[in-house]
Design an enzyme around this catalytic site. Sequence first.
Site, PDB file in Angstrom:
ATOM      1  N   TRP A  25       0.793  -1.405  -0.138  1.00 11.85           N
ATOM      2  CA  TRP A  25       0.055  -0.150   0.081  1.00 11.85           C
ATOM      3  C   TRP A  25       0.829   1.255   0.193  1.00 11.85           C
ATOM      4  O   TRP A  25       0.366   2.185   0.101  1.00 11.85           O
ATOM      5  CB  TRP A  25      -0.933  -0.008   1.201  1.00 11.85           C
ATOM      6  CG  TRP A  25      -1.640  -1.300   1.285  1.00 11.85           C
ATOM      7  CD1 TRP A  25      -3.010  -1.617   0.569  1.00 11.85           C
ATOM      8  CD2 TRP A  25      -1.379  -2.539   2.027  1.00 11.85           C
ATOM      9  NE1 TRP A  25      -3.315  -2.952   0.929  1.00 11.85           N
ATOM     10  CE2 TRP A  25      -2.321  -3.438   1.762  1.00 11.85           C
ATOM     11  CE3 TRP A  25      -0.224  -2.991   2.542  1.00 11.85           C
ATOM     12  CZ2 TRP A  25      -2.375  -4.751   1.959  1.00 11.85           C
ATOM     13  CZ3 TRP A  25      -0.055  -4.177   3.057  1.00 11.85           C
ATOM     14  CH2 TRP A  25      -1.147  -5.329   2.836  1.00 11.85           C
ATOM     15  N   ASP A  26       2.202   1.179  -0.145  1.00 12.74           N
ATOM     16  CA  ASP A  26       3.035   2.172  -0.174  1.00 12.74           C
ATOM     17  C   ASP A  26       3.023   3.252   1.044  1.00 12.74           C
ATOM     18  O   ASP A  26       3.008   4.189   1.171  1.00 12.74           O
ATOM     19  CB  ASP A  26       2.783   3.241  -1.349  1.00 12.74           C
ATOM     20  CG  ASP A  26       3.908   4.158  -1.348  1.00 12.74           C
ATOM     21  OD1 ASP A  26       4.966   3.759  -1.438  1.00 12.74           O
ATOM     22  OD2 ASP A  26       3.682   5.205  -2.480  1.00 12.74           O
ATOM     23  N   TYR A  27       3.050   2.414   2.358  1.00 13.26           N
ATOM     24  CA  TYR A  27       2.911   3.410   3.529  1.00 13.26           C
ATOM     25  C   TYR A  27       4.378   3.764   3.952  1.00 13.26           C
ATOM     26  O   TYR A  27       4.555   4.508   4.660  1.00 13.26           O
ATOM     27  CB  TYR A  27       2.388   2.391   4.686  1.00 13.26           C
ATOM     28  CG  TYR A  27       1.100   2.104   4.580  1.00 13.26           C
ATOM     29  CD1 TYR A  27       0.094   2.892   4.240  1.00 13.26           C
ATOM     30  CD2 TYR A  27       0.747   0.649   4.824  1.00 13.26           C
ATOM     31  CE1 TYR A  27      -1.291   2.467   4.125  1.00 13.26           C
ATOM     32  CE2 TYR A  27      -0.668   0.362   4.970  1.00 13.26           C
ATOM     33  CZ  TYR A  27      -1.588   1.388   4.265  1.00 13.26           C
ATOM     34  OH  TYR A  27      -2.953   1.018   4.394  1.00 13.26           O
ATOM     35  N   ASP A  28       5.344   3.100   3.436  1.00 13.18           N
ATOM     36  CA  ASP A  28       6.655   3.622   3.722  1.00 13.18           C
ATOM     37  C   ASP A  28       7.505   3.499   4.964  1.00 13.18           C
ATOM     38  O   ASP A  28       8.634   3.286   5.216  1.00 13.18           O
ATOM     39  CB  ASP A  28       6.805   4.901   2.991  1.00 13.18           C
ATOM     40  CG  ASP A  28       6.826   5.057   1.588  1.00 13.18           C
ATOM     41  OD1 ASP A  28       6.825   3.873   0.791  1.00 13.18           O
ATOM     42  OD2 ASP A  28       6.519   6.052   0.983  1.00 13.18           O
TER      43      ASP A  28
END
Length: 142
Positions: A27-30
């Site tokens: 989800w591209d939370y990083d």
Amino acid sequence: WSMTIFARDVDTGMAKWLYQMTPHDEWDYDGVNEMILTEQQIDGKDRKLLTHFDRNGFGYTMDRVTGELLVAEKYDPTVNWATEVVMDPKSDKYGRPQVVAQYSTEQNGEDTNTTGVCPAALGTKDQQPAAYSPKTELFYVP
């Protein structure tokens, strides 16, 4: 090793321990948010702690000396991409988030537009820093 908290030995530079909050980060939370260092009592014992409120909607507290995961819980009740983080050290899923298939971009396939994921890519908490008050013994999270 994206989405990882890790500690290095200050004398040698070698990695001492690590923990991956969102394996495969679909989800591209990083996981770029700050680590808050405190000293608190856990079960009557003084511990050096690291607390991290991640963009993925979970808050993590770890023993910063050993890397032991002490807390991994949702701090945002609307989080739906995972149900929980397994906290049983005897489980082969220990420390891993339990991903909800409906919101898994990997499980739904590359040609599926997965919608309704909470939080969105910006996360529950983006770059605004959280803080800890020794006076109230509370964390303040924007």
